[in-house]
Design a protein around this motif. Structure first.
Motif, PDB file in Angstrom:
ATOM      1  N   GLU A 287      36.067  42.866  35.683  1.00  0.00           N
ATOM      2  CA  GLU A 287      34.875  42.905  34.792  1.00  0.00           C
ATOM      3  C   GLU A 287      34.765  41.483  34.226  1.00  0.00           C
ATOM      4  OE1 GLU A 287      35.931  46.105  32.050  1.00  0.00           O
ATOM      5  OE2 GLU A 287      35.370  47.475  33.538  1.00  0.00           O
ATOM      6  N   VAL A 288      36.091  40.773  34.016  1.00  0.00           N
ATOM      7  CA  VAL A 288      35.905  39.534  33.066  1.00  0.00           C
ATOM      8  C   VAL A 288      35.929  38.322  34.148  1.00  0.00           C
ATOM      9  CG1 VAL A 288      36.800  40.525  31.064  1.00  0.00           C
ATOM     10  CG2 VAL A 288      38.240  39.429  32.869  1.00  0.00           C
ATOM     11  N   ILE A 289      36.376  38.444  35.094  1.00  0.00           N
ATOM     12  CA  ILE A 289      36.739  37.206  36.150  1.00  0.00           C
ATOM     13  C   ILE A 289      35.252  36.901  36.696  1.00  0.00           C
ATOM     14  CG2 ILE A 289      37.593  35.972  38.155  1.00  0.00           C
ATOM     15  CD1 ILE A 289      39.887  37.764  37.473  1.00  0.00           C
ATOM     16  N   PRO A 290      34.622  35.775  36.659  1.00  0.00           N
ATOM     17  CA  PRO A 290      33.196  35.471  37.068  1.00  0.00           C
ATOM     18  C   PRO A 290      32.880  35.633  38.539  1.00  0.00           C
ATOM     19  CG  PRO A 290      33.899  33.875  35.424  1.00  0.00           C
ATOM     20  CD  PRO A 290      35.082  34.562  35.879  1.00  0.00           C
ATOM     21  N   ASN A 291      33.857  35.070  39.213  1.00  0.00           N
ATOM     22  CA  ASN A 291      33.613  35.147  40.736  1.00  0.00           C
ATOM     23  C   ASN A 291      34.916  35.987  41.512  1.00  0.00           C
ATOM     24  OD1 ASN A 291      32.765  34.747  43.492  1.00  0.00           O
ATOM     25  ND2 ASN A 291      33.200  32.658  43.323  1.00  0.00           N
ATOM     26  N   SER A 292      35.074  37.123  41.364  1.00  0.00           N
ATOM     27  CA  SER A 292      36.064  38.026  41.966  1.00  0.00           C
ATOM     28  C   SER A 292      35.605  38.996  43.045  1.00  0.00           C
ATOM     29  CB  SER A 292      36.816  38.604  40.915  1.00  0.00           C
ATOM     30  OG  SER A 292      35.985  39.475  40.207  1.00  0.00           O
ATOM     31  N   GLU A 293      36.675  39.069  43.894  1.00  0.00           N
ATOM     32  CA  GLU A 293      36.495  40.485  44.671  1.00  0.00           C
ATOM     33  C   GLU A 293      37.754  41.282  44.465  1.00  0.00           C
ATOM     34  OE1 GLU A 293      36.483  38.950  48.717  1.00  0.00           O
ATOM     35  OE2 GLU A 293      35.367  37.166  48.177  1.00  0.00           O
ATOM     36  N   MET A 294      37.639  42.739  44.770  1.00  0.00           N
ATOM     37  CA  MET A 294      38.576  43.642  44.633  1.00  0.00           C
ATOM     38  C   MET A 294      38.868  44.240  46.069  1.00  0.00           C
ATOM     39  SD  MET A 294      38.652  45.445  41.152  1.00  0.00           S
ATOM     40  CE  MET A 294      36.928  46.517  41.327  1.00  0.00           C
ATOM     41  N   HIS A 295      40.037  44.693  46.187  1.00  0.00           N
ATOM     42  CA  HIS A 295      40.493  45.225  47.436  1.00  0.00           C
ATOM     43  C   HIS A 295      41.573  46.168  46.933  1.00  0.00           C
ATOM     44  CE1 HIS A 295      40.773  45.889  51.831  1.00  0.00           C
ATOM     45  NE2 HIS A 295      42.144  46.086  51.506  1.00  0.00           N
ATOM     46  N   PHE A 296      41.282  47.719  46.974  1.00  0.00           N
ATOM     47  CA  PHE A 296      42.081  48.456  46.763  1.00  0.00           C
ATOM     48  C   PHE A 296      42.941  49.008  48.181  1.00  0.00           C
ATOM     49  CE2 PHE A 296      39.413  49.769  43.252  1.00  0.00           C
ATOM     50  CZ  PHE A 296      40.064  49.188  42.194  1.00  0.00           C
ATOM     51  N   ILE A 297      44.254  49.149  48.242  1.00  0.00           N
ATOM     52  CA  ILE A 297      44.927  49.588  49.538  1.00  0.00           C
ATOM     53  C   ILE A 297      45.301  50.906  49.118  1.00  0.00           C
ATOM     54  CG2 ILE A 297      46.944  49.123  50.855  1.00  0.00           C
ATOM     55  CD1 ILE A 297      46.699  46.270  50.384  1.00  0.00           C
TER      56      ILE A 297
END
Length: 282
Positions: free
Chosen positions: A234-244
Protein backbone atom coordinates in the motif's frame (compact mmCIF):
# COMPACT_ATOMS: atom_id res chain seq x y z
CA UNK A 1 30.85 -22.21 -9.51
CA UNK A 2 32.95 -19.84 -7.40
CA UNK A 3 32.37 -19.81 -3.62
CA UNK A 4 34.37 -17.58 -1.30
CA UNK A 5 34.33 -16.44 2.32
CA UNK A 6 35.33 -13.12 3.84
CA UNK A 7 35.21 -11.30 7.16
CA UNK A 8 34.94 -7.59 7.83
CA UNK A 9 34.59 -5.50 10.96
CA UNK A 10 31.06 -4.63 12.01
CA UNK A 11 29.50 -2.64 14.84
CA UNK A 12 31.51 -2.39 18.08
CA UNK A 13 34.38 -4.19 16.39
CA UNK A 14 32.46 -7.46 16.10
CA UNK A 15 33.00 -9.48 12.91
CA UNK A 16 30.63 -9.74 9.99
CA UNK A 17 31.01 -13.13 8.30
CA UNK A 18 30.38 -13.09 4.54
CA UNK A 19 30.19 -15.68 1.80
CA UNK A 20 29.38 -15.23 -1.87
CA UNK A 21 28.65 -17.51 -4.79
CA UNK A 22 28.78 -16.79 -8.51
CA UNK A 23 29.36 -18.45 -11.86
CA UNK A 24 32.24 -17.58 -14.17
CA UNK A 25 29.99 -18.36 -17.14
CA UNK A 26 28.56 -14.84 -16.87
CA UNK A 27 30.04 -11.37 -17.05
CA UNK A 28 28.80 -8.04 -15.76
CA UNK A 29 26.22 -9.82 -13.60
CA UNK A 30 23.88 -8.49 -10.94
CA UNK A 31 24.65 -9.13 -7.28
CA UNK A 32 22.19 -9.80 -4.48
CA UNK A 33 22.99 -9.09 -0.83
CA UNK A 34 20.87 -11.29 1.41
CA UNK A 35 19.90 -10.32 4.98
CA UNK A 36 18.78 -13.04 7.39
CA UNK A 37 16.00 -12.60 9.91
CA UNK A 38 15.41 -12.86 13.66
CA UNK A 39 17.23 -15.81 15.26
CA UNK A 40 18.59 -16.54 11.79
CA UNK A 41 22.03 -16.69 10.22
CA UNK A 42 23.52 -16.94 6.75
CA UNK A 43 24.08 -20.71 6.92
CA UNK A 44 20.59 -21.58 8.13
CA UNK A 45 18.63 -24.22 6.26
CA UNK A 46 18.91 -24.16 2.50
CA UNK A 47 20.17 -20.62 1.99
CA UNK A 48 23.33 -22.12 0.43
CA UNK A 49 21.27 -23.99 -2.17
CA UNK A 50 19.33 -20.81 -2.92
CA UNK A 51 22.66 -19.03 -3.44
CA UNK A 52 23.70 -21.69 -5.96
CA UNK A 53 20.36 -21.45 -7.76
CA UNK A 54 20.77 -17.70 -8.20
CA UNK A 55 24.35 -18.12 -9.39
CA UNK A 56 23.28 -20.66 -12.00
CA UNK A 57 20.96 -17.99 -13.43
CA UNK A 58 23.73 -15.39 -13.63
CA UNK A 59 23.16 -13.51 -10.36
CA UNK A 60 25.91 -13.41 -7.76
CA UNK A 61 24.53 -14.15 -4.29
CA UNK A 62 26.15 -12.77 -1.15
CA UNK A 63 24.93 -13.58 2.35
CA UNK A 64 26.28 -12.44 5.69
CA UNK A 65 25.74 -12.58 9.43
CA UNK A 66 24.91 -9.38 11.24
CA UNK A 67 27.66 -8.55 13.72
CA UNK A 68 25.48 -9.11 16.79
CA UNK A 69 23.44 -12.11 15.56
CA UNK A 70 24.74 -14.28 18.39
CA UNK A 71 27.22 -16.58 16.67
CA UNK A 72 31.01 -16.49 16.51
CA UNK A 73 33.56 -17.15 13.74
CA UNK A 74 34.43 -20.39 15.53
CA UNK A 75 30.77 -21.49 15.86
CA UNK A 76 28.90 -19.55 13.16
CA UNK A 77 25.78 -21.73 13.11
CA UNK A 78 25.11 -21.79 16.85
CA UNK A 79 24.31 -19.03 19.32
CA UNK A 80 27.41 -19.05 21.50
CA UNK A 81 27.46 -15.29 22.10
CA UNK A 82 24.10 -14.53 23.68
CA UNK A 83 25.47 -11.31 25.17
CA UNK A 84 25.98 -9.97 21.65
CA UNK A 85 22.49 -11.17 20.68
CA UNK A 86 21.04 -9.24 23.61
CA UNK A 87 22.89 -6.10 22.57
CA UNK A 88 21.69 -6.24 18.96
CA UNK A 89 19.32 -3.60 17.59
CA UNK A 90 17.95 -2.35 14.29
CA UNK A 91 20.40 0.54 14.01
CA UNK A 92 23.34 -1.82 14.29
CA UNK A 93 21.87 -4.05 11.60
CA UNK A 94 21.29 -1.12 9.25
CA UNK A 95 24.84 0.07 9.79
CA UNK A 96 26.22 -3.44 9.29
CA UNK A 97 24.40 -3.66 5.96
CA UNK A 98 25.92 -0.34 4.94
CA UNK A 99 29.39 -1.69 5.70
CA UNK A 100 28.70 -4.78 3.58
CA UNK A 101 27.53 -2.63 0.67
CA UNK A 102 30.69 -0.52 0.95
CA UNK A 103 32.78 -3.70 0.95
CA UNK A 104 30.99 -5.08 -2.12
CA UNK A 105 31.74 -1.91 -4.08
CA UNK A 106 35.43 -2.19 -3.22
CA UNK A 107 35.76 -5.96 -3.53
CA UNK A 108 34.15 -6.29 -6.95
CA UNK A 109 35.24 -3.03 -8.53
CA UNK A 110 37.54 -4.86 -10.96
CA UNK A 111 35.83 -8.26 -11.09
CA UNK A 112 34.80 -8.92 -14.73
CA UNK A 113 32.05 -11.31 -13.67
CA UNK A 114 30.23 -9.07 -11.17
CA UNK A 115 29.15 -5.47 -11.71
CA UNK A 116 29.73 -3.74 -8.39
CA UNK A 117 27.10 -1.11 -9.19
CA UNK A 118 24.32 -3.63 -9.90
CA UNK A 119 23.36 -3.97 -6.25
CA UNK A 120 20.12 -5.59 -5.11
CA UNK A 121 18.88 -6.45 -1.63
CA UNK A 122 16.87 -9.43 -0.39
CA UNK A 123 15.71 -9.70 3.21
CA UNK A 124 13.87 -12.49 4.98
CA UNK A 125 11.43 -11.76 7.81
CA UNK A 126 12.99 -9.06 10.01
CA UNK A 127 15.68 -8.75 7.35
CA UNK A 128 12.94 -7.65 4.95
CA UNK A 129 12.28 -4.61 7.09
CA UNK A 130 16.01 -3.87 7.20
CA UNK A 131 16.40 -3.92 3.40
CA UNK A 132 13.47 -1.55 2.91
CA UNK A 133 14.97 0.89 5.40
CA UNK A 134 18.41 0.67 3.78
CA UNK A 135 17.08 1.09 0.24
CA UNK A 136 15.19 4.21 1.35
CA UNK A 137 18.41 5.82 2.56
CA UNK A 138 20.94 4.38 0.08
CA UNK A 139 20.44 5.12 -3.59
CA UNK A 140 23.14 2.66 -4.64
CA UNK A 141 20.52 -0.07 -4.38
CA UNK A 142 18.71 -0.95 -7.63
CA UNK A 143 15.96 -3.35 -6.56
CA UNK A 144 14.59 -4.66 -3.29
CA UNK A 145 12.96 -8.01 -2.52
CA UNK A 146 11.41 -9.11 0.74
CA UNK A 147 10.59 -12.68 1.70
CA UNK A 148 7.99 -12.93 4.51
CA UNK A 149 8.77 -9.42 5.69
CA UNK A 150 7.45 -7.61 8.73
CA UNK A 151 5.94 -4.18 8.07
CA UNK A 152 6.39 -2.49 11.45
CA UNK A 153 9.15 -3.02 14.00
CA UNK A 154 7.46 -1.04 16.77
CA UNK A 155 4.46 -3.36 16.87
CA UNK A 156 6.70 -6.32 17.70
CA UNK A 157 8.00 -5.00 21.02
CA UNK A 158 6.40 -6.26 24.25
CA UNK A 159 3.35 -4.30 25.39
CA UNK A 160 1.52 -3.48 28.61
CA UNK A 161 2.72 -5.28 31.72
CA UNK A 162 5.29 -7.21 29.70
CA UNK A 163 6.83 -3.94 28.54
CA UNK A 164 6.91 -2.52 32.07
CA UNK A 165 8.58 -5.69 33.33
CA UNK A 166 11.16 -5.46 30.55
CA UNK A 167 11.84 -1.82 31.39
CA UNK A 168 12.16 -2.61 35.10
CA UNK A 169 14.39 -5.66 34.77
CA UNK A 170 16.34 -4.36 31.77
CA UNK A 171 16.06 -7.68 29.93
CA UNK A 172 13.49 -10.16 28.69
CA UNK A 173 14.08 -13.61 27.21
CA UNK A 174 12.60 -15.44 24.24
CA UNK A 175 12.95 -19.20 23.94
CA UNK A 176 14.55 -20.49 20.77
CA UNK A 177 12.23 -23.31 19.77
CA UNK A 178 14.96 -25.09 17.80
CA UNK A 179 17.82 -24.93 20.32
CA UNK A 180 15.92 -24.49 23.58
CA UNK A 181 18.07 -21.49 24.51
CA UNK A 182 16.59 -18.53 26.36
CA UNK A 183 17.73 -15.61 24.24
CA UNK A 184 18.08 -12.20 25.92
CA UNK A 185 16.88 -8.84 24.71
CA UNK A 186 18.23 -5.91 26.69
CA UNK A 187 16.14 -2.78 27.06
CA UNK A 188 18.63 -0.87 24.89
CA UNK A 189 16.85 -2.56 21.97
CA UNK A 190 13.76 -0.44 22.57
CA UNK A 191 15.73 2.66 23.62
CA UNK A 192 17.64 2.61 20.35
CA UNK A 193 14.42 2.28 18.39
CA UNK A 194 12.87 5.17 20.30
CA UNK A 195 15.92 7.37 19.67
CA UNK A 196 15.91 6.54 15.95
CA UNK A 197 12.22 5.94 15.33
CA UNK A 198 12.00 8.01 12.14
CA UNK A 199 14.88 6.14 10.54
CA UNK A 200 13.52 2.78 11.71
CA UNK A 201 9.84 3.17 10.74
CA UNK A 202 9.47 0.74 7.84
CA UNK A 203 6.14 1.95 6.45
CA UNK A 204 7.13 5.61 6.64
CA UNK A 205 10.51 5.07 5.01
CA UNK A 206 9.06 2.72 2.40
CA UNK A 207 6.97 5.60 1.07
CA UNK A 208 10.24 7.15 -0.11
CA UNK A 209 11.52 4.13 -2.03
CA UNK A 210 12.68 5.06 -5.51
CA UNK A 211 13.59 1.46 -6.31
CA UNK A 212 11.19 -1.17 -7.55
CA UNK A 213 10.27 -3.72 -4.90
CA UNK A 214 9.02 -7.30 -4.93
CA UNK A 215 7.03 -8.43 -1.90
CA UNK A 216 6.85 -12.22 -1.54
CA UNK A 217 4.84 -13.91 1.18
CA UNK A 218 3.51 -17.37 1.90
CA UNK A 219 -0.23 -17.80 2.32
CA UNK A 220 0.34 -20.08 5.33
CA UNK A 221 2.94 -17.96 7.10
CA UNK A 222 2.64 -18.78 10.79
CA UNK A 223 5.14 -16.15 12.02
CA UNK A 224 4.33 -12.99 10.04
CA UNK A 225 0.72 -12.38 9.03
CA UNK A 226 -0.04 -12.15 5.33
CA UNK A 227 -1.51 -8.70 5.93
CA UNK A 228 2.02 -7.39 6.50
CA UNK A 229 2.64 -7.82 2.76
CA UNK A 230 -0.51 -5.88 1.92
CA UNK A 231 0.52 -3.04 4.21
CA UNK A 232 3.90 -2.80 2.50
CA UNK A 233 2.34 -2.83 -0.97
CA UNK A 234 0.00 0.00 0.00
CA UNK A 235 2.84 2.43 0.70
CA UNK A 236 5.69 1.40 -1.64
CA UNK A 237 5.28 3.49 -4.81
CA UNK A 238 6.54 0.89 -7.29
CA UNK A 239 5.95 -2.60 -5.91
CA UNK A 240 4.79 -6.02 -6.98
CA UNK A 241 3.32 -8.72 -4.75
CA UNK A 242 3.61 -12.46 -5.14
CA UNK A 243 1.86 -14.87 -2.79
CA UNK A 244 3.11 -18.46 -2.64
CA UNK A 245 0.25 -20.85 -1.97
CA UNK A 246 0.53 -22.93 1.20
CA UNK A 247 4.04 -21.65 1.92
CA UNK A 248 4.97 -21.16 5.56
CA UNK A 249 7.40 -18.58 6.96
CA UNK A 250 10.45 -20.42 5.62
CA UNK A 251 8.92 -21.82 2.42
CA UNK A 252 8.99 -25.43 3.67
CA UNK A 253 12.70 -25.35 4.49
CA UNK A 254 14.14 -26.39 7.86
CA UNK A 255 17.45 -26.45 9.69
CA UNK A 256 19.48 -28.43 9.10
CA UNK A 257 18.40 -28.96 5.51
CA UNK A 258 19.65 -32.34 4.31
CA UNK A 259 17.59 -32.92 1.17
CA UNK A 260 19.15 -32.52 -2.26
CA UNK A 261 16.02 -31.07 -3.86
CA UNK A 262 14.44 -27.82 -2.69
CA UNK A 263 10.74 -27.77 -1.75
CA UNK A 264 8.39 -26.56 -4.49
CA UNK A 265 7.56 -23.42 -2.50
CA UNK A 266 11.27 -22.58 -2.28
CA UNK A 267 11.68 -23.20 -5.99
CA UNK A 268 8.85 -20.79 -6.71
CA UNK A 269 10.46 -18.26 -4.37
CA UNK A 270 13.69 -18.47 -6.33
CA UNK A 271 12.04 -18.24 -9.75
CA UNK A 272 9.93 -15.18 -9.02
CA UNK A 273 12.89 -13.42 -7.38
CA UNK A 274 15.36 -14.22 -10.17
CA UNK A 275 12.88 -13.11 -12.83
CA UNK A 276 12.30 -9.85 -10.99
CA UNK A 277 16.01 -9.05 -10.75
CA UNK A 278 16.80 -9.96 -14.35
CA UNK A 279 13.82 -8.02 -15.72
CA UNK A 280 15.15 -4.92 -17.50
CA UNK A 281 18.69 -5.74 -16.33
CA UNK A 282 21.32 -3.99 -18.41
Amino acid sequence: MIKKNAQIEGQNGKPILIDYTYSKRFTNQEIVIFCHGYKGFKDWGAWHLIAEAFAEKGIAFLKFNFSHYGGTPESPSTFEDLEAFGQDNYSKQLNDLGLVIDWVEREFATNPHIHHKKLNLIGHSRGGGIVYLKAAEDKRIQKVISWSSVADFKERFPKGDDFEEWKGKGVYHVKNGRTGQMMPHYFQFFEDFQANEKRLSILEQAKNLQQTALIVHGTSDEAVNLNEANRLAEVIPNSEMHFIKDANHVYSMKHPFEASVLPKQTQELIKVSVDFILENSN
